[in-house]
Enzyme design. Structure first.
Site, PDB file in Angstrom:
ATOM      1  CB  CYS A 262      -2.398  11.149  -2.639  1.00  0.00           C
ATOM      2  SG  CYS A 262      -3.233  11.976  -4.018  1.00  0.00           S
ATOM      3  CG  HIS A 346      -3.602   6.627  -4.690  1.00  0.00           C
ATOM      4  ND1 HIS A 346      -4.247   6.758  -3.477  1.00  0.00           N
ATOM      5  CD2 HIS A 346      -3.682   7.836  -5.288  1.00  0.00           C
ATOM      6  CE1 HIS A 346      -4.715   7.982  -3.346  1.00  0.00           C
ATOM      7  NE2 HIS A 346      -4.381   8.661  -4.444  1.00  0.00           N
ATOM      8  CD  GLU A 348      -4.165   3.443  -2.197  1.00  0.00           C
ATOM      9  OE1 GLU A 348      -4.970   4.142  -2.847  1.00  0.00           O
ATOM     10  OE2 GLU A 348      -2.974   3.791  -2.004  1.00  0.00           O
TER      11      GLU A 348
END
Length: 368
Positions: A262, A346, A348
């Site tokens: 990001c 993202h 995760e």
């Protein structure tokens, strides 16, 4: 309790307040996720923003400390169509209303969020004000127009940790049968520009011992920990405004393997000499399709960003690796000869849920 949302274009919505009372200004944006509202609320990347959830019913499973991505609520304000006041979930220890009250964050429900989102999609994200105190339309619109906005603002300095620390939480976002937990054999320094906790959990799960340093750290401070690899985190605001971070990344390239997510991806692009630009209404949600240009596989991703790296400004030794299939914006890059890569989305957050888990494994392998 009556509440109002006013936009800088003069539009005013009237609804019911929840959470804290008072007044807050910010950039009004929207998120298309059906679940994960607590993760959204506590994501530091949302600093300075009033977030609208497009899914009509929010709060049904309450809140729990286990689902937080930072120490506190980070959004400036919260907008939902309908608030569930009586949550039903065995993990819940507070309602969404109570959670925002305890965090002193103002929310509004009962407005036409579909109309609001359509306006933001057509005209772009815009500044706004959410209030339960001042209910005068003209006054609220004036305040919304006076808000400075996101471009050119360094919000990273508002969310970075005060000092370095070692990450101890070993919980992983991905199931053990997908990515087995491994003993820590590699040392990673994670530069925190406003990092989500689940990134640290994922790094731990693939066998990394993680030391977190503030996003204001210099290259010498980062390298003093003698890491095997360096991670560049997500964070809020305009990447071009964080000059000290760009300088640090420039001085780290070529010294150690680097992986960015990001804002970390945007800072890498800027450090390589590329330019960034502000998206019309940004990408925020858990359903963004991305194509891996190296494998041609499609990943369903979670995203939260309002700026993007311009691929036409990348140097010849930095190549695109991922492309957003909705608007063809850049979602990943890598250096052709140095161990450096990054993604805009993202991994995760496990939207796929396991489509992007390989990125953490790739970073681990890159360290040898």
């Amino acid at each position: 309790m009556q509440a109002k949302l006013a936009l800088a274009d003069g539009t005013v919505f009237t609804g019911r307040g929840f959470g804290a009372t008072g007044e807050t200004t910010g950039e009004v944006v929207f998120n298309t996720s059906m679940t994960g509202y607590q993760e959204v609320l506590t994501d530091p990347s949302y600093t300075g923003q009033i977030v609208t959830m497009t899914y009509p019913l929010i709060g049904n499973y309450g809140t729990t400390p286990d689902d937080q991505e930072s120490t506190r609520v980070q959004v400036a304000g919260f907008i939902v169509r309908e608030l569930t006041r009586v949550p039903s979930n065995f993990r819940s220890n507070n309602s969404l209303d109570g959670f925002l009250k305890a965090s002193n964050v103002v929310g509004i429900e009962g407005i036409d969020t579909r109309a609001l989102v359509r306006r933001l999609r057509v005209r772009g994200s815009m500044n706004g004000i959410l209030s339960t105190a001042d209910l005068d339309d003209a006054s609220l619109v004036k305040k919304a127009r006076e808000f400075p906005g996101m471009e050119g603002r360094d919000l990273v300095s508002e969310v970075v940790p005060k000092q370095a620390f070692k990450w101890k939480d070993g919980f992983g976002a991905f199931a053990d049968h997908v990515i087995p937990s491994k003993p820590a054999t590699k040392r990673v320094v994670a530069i925190d520009y406003g990092m989500k906790w689940n990134i640290l959990r994922c790094l731990t799960q693939v066998g990394c011992e993680v030391t977190v340093v503030p996003g204001t750290a210099s290259a010498d401070e980062v390298l003093s920990h003698n890491p095997d690899g360096i991670f560049l985190s997500n964070g809020p605001g305009d990447p071009a405004a964080v000059g000290y971070a760009i300088d640090t990344v420039k001085n780290l390239i070529g010294k150690k393997p680097i992986f960015g997510i990001c804002l970390g991806h945007q800072l890498l692009g800027l450090a390589f000499g590329a330019k960034t630009f502000k998206l019309k209404f940004g990408h925020r949600g858990a359903n963004q399709p991305v194509r891996n240009e190296l494998t041609k596989q499609i990943e369903i991703t979670t995203q939260n960003h309002g700026f993007s790296v311009d691929p036409s400004t990348l140097p010849s030794n930095v190549v695109p690796t991922h492309i957003n299939l909705n608007d063809n914006t850049l979602e990943g890059l890598k250096h052709t000869s140095l161990p450096v890569f990054s993604v805009q989305y993202h991994p995760e957050a496990a939207a796929g849920p396991h489509d992007s888990s390989y990125l953490f494994e790739d970073f681990r392998k890159m360290m040898g």
